[in-house]
Design an enzyme around this catalytic site. Structure first.
Site, short mmCIF file in Angstrom:
data_model
loop_
_atom_site.label_atom_id
_atom_site.label_comp_id
_atom_site.label_asym_id
_atom_site.label_seq_id
_atom_site.Cartn_x
_atom_site.Cartn_y
_atom_site.Cartn_z
N LEU B 128 -6.25 -20.92 -18.07
CA LEU B 128 -7.30 -20.81 -16.63
C LEU B 128 -5.71 -20.34 -15.01
O LEU B 128 -6.07 -19.83 -14.92
CB LEU B 128 -8.49 -21.78 -16.65
CG LEU B 128 -9.20 -20.97 -15.42
CD1 LEU B 128 -9.95 -20.08 -15.67
CD2 LEU B 128 -10.02 -22.76 -15.51
N LYS B 129 -5.17 -21.93 -15.97
CA LYS B 129 -4.13 -21.72 -13.88
C LYS B 129 -3.61 -20.98 -14.23
O LYS B 129 -3.20 -20.30 -13.82
CB LYS B 129 -3.94 -23.08 -14.42
CG LYS B 129 -3.39 -23.65 -13.43
CD LYS B 129 -2.51 -25.25 -13.61
CE LYS B 129 -1.06 -25.69 -12.22
NZ LYS B 129 -1.02 -26.97 -12.91
N GLY B 130 -3.19 -20.29 -15.10
CA GLY B 130 -2.22 -19.57 -15.18
C GLY B 130 -0.50 -19.79 -14.97
O GLY B 130 -0.22 -20.68 -15.09
#
Lengths: 511, 244
Positions: B128-130
């Site tokens: 999600l954080k990438g």
């Protein structure tokens, strides 16, 4: 340079970590593993292989499951009593004639004890002799000034590694570490003999240890300084690696209580039992252990995760104490690499490095250079390493893993190591005394960072102590990695010792 | 001059052909070593060679830093490059494209295969954080992401592709020592073909030593190297699904 942090908090961390380790020990002490038992066979003098398959594996596999719970020494001692042959001869016979080691009659207890004592004495003497040789060399040549320069070789071919190692020592390296072939930690046997091929590293074998040790000993004599050799114990064969390190006089070994669990998905029960035995051997052998806290920074940045590094260091040290290691043999590892774009990142790194230094004044801390933010820009990498070198000198680190400009590109060329060592030499000398010249601002960035990280580490340790080690790992408290206590590799190798369990180690430590 | 398709390296003057190189020769530090270094550079068609630095590495090895001029050049008009076809898309556009085409989420499986334990790149693309503010594939409502982590065997991976009816497979490979990655990746494609799974799958490989050309050669649909952003991978996935 001294941090002004609450020493009571440091004491708190120590107590919490010690509690965590004690509670774990009630799980560890009644247990042993297949790898521990193979290490015992090595201590008893068994070595060699049949068609690549190590004799210690063949012998261990020949013992029935129920008898195995008495420990391999039990079966071995009965076999010796019955045949009068020595351990190695018996091992060869087991392999060649497909015998079962547990097929001999059980000898009377007194006879078993005498033979076990002899085996123990002979084995421990081999380890003690190597320890003494190291002591003598250090006495003769003196100890190296810190920070000790630690460099890596990893060509896959032990003979190429020797050339690279000799060159590096000539360029100022104090410690040679041979990186193991990728995924060796997942193998459940130790390969035999000298090797010339490996993937991303060189296989750790007894013969490779011996060859490199010999080459470095010769160089030590020529240069008039003792060169240390390092290898990596972690993995499914951790106890065996430690034993081979002790028998062949490695000086330092990566020996982390949790690395295998978190980063290699090795079962936690297996790892925790294995690491205790491995560290007991390393203690007896005078080996300095290193721990792998730098790995926490592969999943998170030091800005957020420095407290997990510190908490892990407290835990690793507490476990090490329970295995008989004194502080001077506990080379806790750390890295505090920040994103290069982090404002005042240097000050934060200095604070983090100084905090560990403050918490563990008697440990030969191992400081590790940037890797995550290092790219193919070898010039910038060289610059980043220069600041790392300065930080290391300023915060009085002990073991300095020399950063390579080509970290993001390939395993080091001879020229890469030379360039890197030049930088360490230059900065160590040019900045000599810097750690004593500055007083840190009471309420500045560095002290504030130190206090914040220490408090966060203490809170994390408190959580882990309350929750319990197994549960904490299951919940992902370490590096955000969740592992199940019955999952991963190697659980089937763990067993509860019977009440007739025979040990070849002195029965005192941590048990 | 500005539009000349033929280009050469330059130091401070266009087309001066200036380059800098460094290397080690197995010869003792001496004037003879310097001559050897210059001769090596001459045999590489460098002129005006200047050995600016020479240093002993050990009794039999010397390190050189050399500046020289090359007459070599590249004709851009003749240059053939391979890059994955990507039209940049916003998260919303990616989602709309995929959901419109499939009427369901696309199933994405990611793994670092073989003995590879490095998941930094894989996690940067998937989590999600990438990475660098660019959100990972888990952020996309049109993607059902399964991150299998590291050290996944090819067989296990192929089983999961079948079990989950995967639309997209992202393979991460970091270790390239002794060409290990080539054997491993080739075997994966072979297994997918053997199980008749390759046809319906968008197969992508990524890693610091991976190029698009290499990926295509090995039988993948695309290859992504260092610095690839999750949004680029997402856009590629959306574009590929749309074109199916």
């Amino acid at each position: 340079m001294m941090l002004n942090v609450d020493t009571l908090l440091i004491g708190d961390c120590e107590h919490l970590a010690s509690d965590i380790a004690s509670k774990m020990h009630s799980f560890i002490s009644p247990r042993s593993t297949i790898a521990v038992e193979r290490a015992v066979l090595r201590l008893a003098g068994i070595s060699g292989a049949r068609e690549q398959y190590p004799l210690v594996n063949i012998v261990a596999d020949s013992i029935g499951k129920e008898i195995f719970r008495h420990g391999v020494a039990f079966s071995l001692v009965n076999a010796i009593a019955a045949t009068g042959k020595n351990a190695q001869t018996l091992a060869e016979q087991v392999a060649d004639e497909r015998l079962d080691l547990d097929s001999f009659p059980i000898a009377p207890e007194e006879k078993r004890r005498v033979i076990a004592d002899e085996l123990r004495k002979a084995g421990l003497e081999r380890i003690e002799r190597q320890r003494q040789r190291r002591q003598n060399a250090l006495q003769q040549f003196g100890e190296r000034p810190t920070p000790w320069r630690y460099v890596i070789v990893a060509s896959g071919n032990i003979f190429e590694d020797i050339d690279q190692a000799l060159a590096a020592v000539g360029q100022g390296a104090d410690i040679i570490a041979v990186i193991r072939s990728t995924a060796q930690s997942l193998m459940d046997y130790v390969p035999e003999g000298a090797t010339t091929e490996g993937f991303g590293g060189t296989y750790a074998t007894q013969e490779n240890f011996r060859i490199m040790r010999d080459a470095l000993d010769e160089l030590s004599k020529r240069l008039g300084r003792y060169v240390r050799l390092t290898n990596y114990a972690s993995g499914l064969c951790m106890p065996e690696m430690a034993m081979l390190g002790a028998l062949e006089r490695l000086d330092m070994m990566l020996s982390d209580s949790m690395y295998g669990i978190l980063f290699r998905d090795i079962n936690m029960q297996r790892t925790l039992v294995d690491q205790h035995f491995a560290r007991r051997i390393q203690a007896l052998a005078g080996i300095i252990i290193n721990t792998g806290e730098d790995n926490y920074l592969t999943t998170d940045d030091a800005f957020n995760a420095a407290h997990t590094v510190l908490a892990s260091q407290f835990i690793n040290r507490a476990f090490a104490h329970r295995s008989g290691l004194p502080d001077r043999q506990i080379g806790l590892g750390h890295a505090f690499e920040m994103n290069p774009l982090q404002e005042s990142g240097l000050l934060l790194e200095i604070a983090d490095a100084l905090l560990s230094r403050t918490c563990f004044p008697n440990c030969p801390l191992k400081y590790m250079p940037p890797t995550r933010h290092v790219t193919g820009d070898i010039f910038q990498a060289h610059v980043m390493n220069a600041l790392f070198n300065l930080t290391s000198v300023a915060t009085m680190q002990h073991i300095h893993l020399v950063g390579m400009p080509t970290e993001g590109v390939h395993t080091p060329f001879m020229q890469d190591r030379a360039i890197a060592l030049k930088s360490v030499e230059y900065i160590t000398h040019y900045a000599k005394g810097i750690s004593d010249e500055f007083l840190i601002r009471e309420d500045g960035i560095i002290n504030q960072r130190g206090r914040t990280v220490l408090q966060a580490a203490r809170d994390l340790l408190s959580d882990i102590n309350e929750t319990g080690m197994f549960e904490s790992i299951e919940q992902g408290q370490f590096a955000n990695i969740k592992r199940n206590r019955n999952g991963g590799k190697g659980l089937e190798g763990v067993f509860v010792k019977s009440d007739r369990y025979l040990s070849l180690l002195p029965d005192d430590y941590g048990k | 001059m500005e539009n000349d398709p033929v280009i050469r390296p330059f130091g401070d003057t266009r087309n001066d052909g200036a380059i800098q190189l460094s290397f080690t020769l197995p010869i003792a530090h001496s004037e003879r070593a310097r001559a050897a270094a210059r001769a090596l550079c001459t045999s590489m068609n460098l002129t005006q060679t200047n050995v600016v630095h020479m240093e002993r590495l050990d009794d039999r090895s010397t390190f050189f830093i050399v500046y020289g001029r090359t007459s070599a050049s590249v004709d851009l008009d003749q240059l053939v490059t391979a890059e994955p076809e990507i039209q940049e898309m916003s998260i919303e556009h990616v989602n709309k494209t995929i959901l419109t085409k499939l009427s369901r989420k696309a199933v994405v499986i990611g793994a670092a295969t073989g003995t590879d334990a490095h998941t930094v790149g894989l996690d940067a693309i998937l989590n999600l954080k990438g990475f660098h503010g660019n959100h990972g594939l888990e952020r996309y409502a049109s993607l059902d992401v399964h991150n299998l982590g590291s050290q996944v065997s090819n067989r296990a991976l192929v089983s999961r592709v079948r079990e989950l009816n995967a639309d997209v497979l992202l393979v991460s490979q970091v270790v390239t020592h002794n060409e290990l990655h080539l054997r491993n990746l080739t075997q994966l494609i072979d297994l997918l073909e053997a199980e008749s799974l390759r046809g319906n799958l968008i197969a992508v490989v990524g890693g610091p030593r991976i190029s698009h050309e290499l990926a295509i050669e090995l039988g993948f649909d695309a290859g992504f190297g260092a610095g690839t952003l999750p949004s680029q991978v997402a856009a590629f996935i959306a574009g590929s699904i749309q074109r199916r």
